[in-house]
Design an enzyme around this catalytic site. Structure first.
Site, mmCIF file in Angstrom:
data_model
loop_
_atom_site.group_PDB
_atom_site.id
_atom_site.type_symbol
_atom_site.label_atom_id
_atom_site.label_comp_id
_atom_site.label_asym_id
_atom_site.label_seq_id
_atom_site.Cartn_x
_atom_site.Cartn_y
_atom_site.Cartn_z
ATOM 1 N N GLU A 1 0.715 -1.117 0.127
ATOM 2 C CA GLU A 1 0.085 -0.046 0.209
ATOM 3 C C GLU A 1 0.766 1.303 -0.100
ATOM 4 O O GLU A 1 0.611 2.084 0.905
ATOM 5 C CB GLU A 1 -1.166 -0.003 1.034
ATOM 6 C CG GLU A 1 -1.919 -1.066 1.024
ATOM 7 C CD GLU A 1 -3.175 -1.146 2.092
ATOM 8 O OE1 GLU A 1 -3.129 -0.244 3.004
ATOM 9 O OE2 GLU A 1 -4.152 -1.859 2.004
ATOM 10 N N GLU B 1 -5.605 -8.105 -0.678
ATOM 11 C CA GLU B 1 -6.426 -7.882 0.580
ATOM 12 C C GLU B 1 -7.858 -7.566 0.303
ATOM 13 O O GLU B 1 -8.175 -6.725 -0.436
ATOM 14 C CB GLU B 1 -5.606 -6.584 1.365
ATOM 15 C CG GLU B 1 -4.484 -6.853 2.114
ATOM 16 C CD GLU B 1 -3.985 -5.799 2.858
ATOM 17 O OE1 GLU B 1 -4.942 -4.953 3.643
ATOM 18 O OE2 GLU B 1 -2.767 -5.479 2.797
HETATM 19 O O1 AHR Z 1 -5.403 -5.944 6.907
HETATM 20 C C1 AHR Z 1 -5.233 -4.816 7.692
HETATM 21 C C2 AHR Z 1 -4.555 -3.662 7.015
HETATM 22 O O2 AHR Z 1 -4.960 -3.168 6.056
HETATM 23 C C3 AHR Z 1 -3.099 -4.072 6.440
HETATM 24 O O3 AHR Z 1 -2.005 -3.889 7.389
HETATM 25 C C4 AHR Z 1 -3.099 -2.909 5.309
HETATM 26 O O4 AHR Z 1 -2.204 -3.496 4.196
HETATM 27 C C5 AHR Z 1 -4.317 -2.517 4.980
HETATM 28 O O5 AHR Z 1 -4.517 -1.051 5.075
#
Ligand code: AHR
Length: 504
Positions: free
Chosen positions: A173, A292
């Site tokens: 990210e 994610e």
């Molecule tokens: O999954 C929780 C968080 O969400 C992770 O650390 C991050 O990559 C995202 O913002």
């Protein structure tokens, strides 16, 4: 009762379902690692302190890859802290989650755990506060045969053979202002390109994931992907996408339609990939790693969970421990349908996360491990979705939503692997059951082999430590096939999977 009609043809395959789409994610965050997968004093702990009861659930979940060690955590992480004798490993402040990291679990332990879980590790590299050299060191240590300093150090730490990790994320990210080392797209794209080139000089067959946007709502979404890929297209195999969904201001209709947003997100990133591919005049195809995704009650984290204070750096605090409902499980099932509908583009994905932290599996220290509602659609889809994904043309009544306008109440995808097929369906309508007819063209004489459904009179029902199996999959008794047409009734707010045998 309204009806929907779906047509599926074996002559319209979307693409092969890559098993890596059923990945998950373990971050050094809250109680995901410590008191989650790892609890040395637990009655089921193995010789390295990993809970066997959790491992059994991870295997049942059908997780294929596990991304590690973050997430936001990775951008401040020194991988060397997690190797060598445990008593010599440093204790650090984790700036991402304002916690204390003991480093009692690191690379070797994670690889050991993956072997027992039957999953493939997918490692993230710190490109927030580190760069090419540390990435090279990590890959040499992890994968290379002995004969050089870091590979020999791995052997000295007990692993003569390299770990053979093939998928690597180039940071996490990096578009997010919250990220340690956050930078602009061109800057990150150049770093990703340089790092990828260096790593492939060391090991040419690595599969590398450049950071895409951390959400479709990010102000840089679209231009971020284009600018990163303009720098790094030739050097990477994947670009990532991240998405978390929750009901905003009680708007459950839009929440139930979250997969519409995921569909658009994937299609927009795919279009951007094609744009850069045209600019580069290359045949090379970059795929999407949706590494994610989940339901996450993020507003609760912002208002209740977030840790602060100069003298407050807890170890393994209870963070992001969302308790999931039937509605959440239906949304997760529909997001899996979205991923499968884009099987030509999405070749890897990670449900974020795996244990305790926005997770399908929960644990209590010294106590039980249990399945949250969202466990079930994931486990069933991972087990049944094999072979190729086939396009399902859906004609269904629509629902008016605030965020996405009118959306079809029903969504679906079909997979087929020789004689085994599966139909995955969601009814997003909050009050109406819908009977669906699925015309299965080219399936010979299909027959129902099994059904599983998530539905409940109480859409807010959840599994808790005191009632661990309040919500479990139930058969959908309405499913039947006649003359190549599957007929099935979907209760309001429900997700159904129908396993089929096919003969043609
Ligand atoms: O999954 C929780 C968080 O969400 C992770 O650390 C991050 O990559 C995202 O913002």
């Amino acid at each position: 009762m309204p009806n929907a009609r779906i047509t599926v043809s074996t002559s319209a395959p979307i693409g092969a379902v890559d098993r890596r789409v059923f990945g998950s994610f373990v971050e050094h965050l809250g109680r995901c690692v410590y008191d989650g997968i790892h609890e040395p004093g637990h009655p089921t702990a193995d010789e390295q302190g990993f809970r066997e009861d959790v491992l059994a659930l991870v295997r049942e979940l059908g997780v294929t890859t596990v991304r590690y060690p973050g997430g936001n955590f990775v951008s401040g992480y020194r991988w060397e802290d997690g190797i060598g004798p445990k008593e010599q490993r440093p204790v650090r402040r984790d700036l991402a989650w304002h916690s204390t990291e003991t480093n009692q679990v690191g690379l070797h332990e994670f690889v050991h755990w993956n072997a027992k879980a039957g999953s493939e590790p997918m490692l993230a590299i710190n490109l927030g506060t580190r760069a090419e050299l540390e990435a090279l060191d990590l890959v040499e240590y992890t994968n290379l045969p002995t004969g050089s300093a870091l590979a020999d150090r791995r052997a000295a730490n007990g692993a003569e053979q390299g770990f053979g990790v093939r998928m690597w994320c180039l940071g996490n990210e990096m578009d997010g202002p919250w990220q340690l080392g956050h930078r602009d797209a061109v800057d990150y794209g150049k770093l990703a390109s340089r790092t990828a080139k260096a790593l492939k000089q060391l090991q040419p067959d690595l599969q590398l994931v450049a950071c895409g946007s951390s959400g479709r709502k990010m102000p840089t979404f679209g231009s971020w992907e284009r600018e990163v890929l303009e720098q790094a297209y030739d050097d990477v195999e994947f670009i990532s996408a991240h998405a978390y969904y929750e009901p905003v201001d009680g708007d459950v209709d839009s929440f139930l339609a979250s997969a519409v947003d995921m569909d658009r997100f994937i299609e927009e990133v795919a279009a951007t990939i094609e744009h850069v591919r045209a600019e580069k005049r290359t045949d090379k195809q970059v795929f999407i790693s949706f590494d994610e995704w989940n339901v996450w009650y993020q507003r609760r984290y912002e208002t209740v969970d977030r840790i602060s204070g100069d003298d407050n750096w807890p170890r393994a605090p209870r963070l992001l421990e969302d308790v999931y409902t039937v509605t959440d499980a239906v949304v997760v099932g529909s997001l899996l349908i979205s991923l499968l509908k884009h099987a030509d583009r999405v070749k890897a994905a990670s449900l974020a996360q795996l244990v305790n932290v926005i997770a399908p599996i929960m644990t209590e220290p010294g106590g039980p491990a249990w399945r949250q509602t969202i466990f079930h659609p994931f486990a069933i889809t991972s087990r049944l979705a094999r072979g190729s994904a086939l396009r399902a043309d859906v004609a269904a009544p629509s629902i008016a939503t605030e965020r996405f306008g009118d959306v079809p109440a029903v969504d679906a995808v079909v997979t087929r692997d020789g004689e085994r097929a599966a139909v995955f369906l969601v009814n997003r309508h909050r009050t109406e059951a819908i009977t669906v007819e699925v015309a299965l063209q080219g399936f010979g004489s299909p027959a129902v082999s099994e059904t599983a459904m998530i539905a409940d009179d109480d859409p807010d029902a959840a599994n808790t430590v005191d009632d661990q199996d309040r919500v479990t999959p139930i058969p959908n008794e309405s499913a039947s096939v006649a003359d190549g047409v599957l007929t099935v009734t979907l209760p309001p707010v429900s997700w159904t999977a129908v396993g089929l045998t096919a003969t043609d």
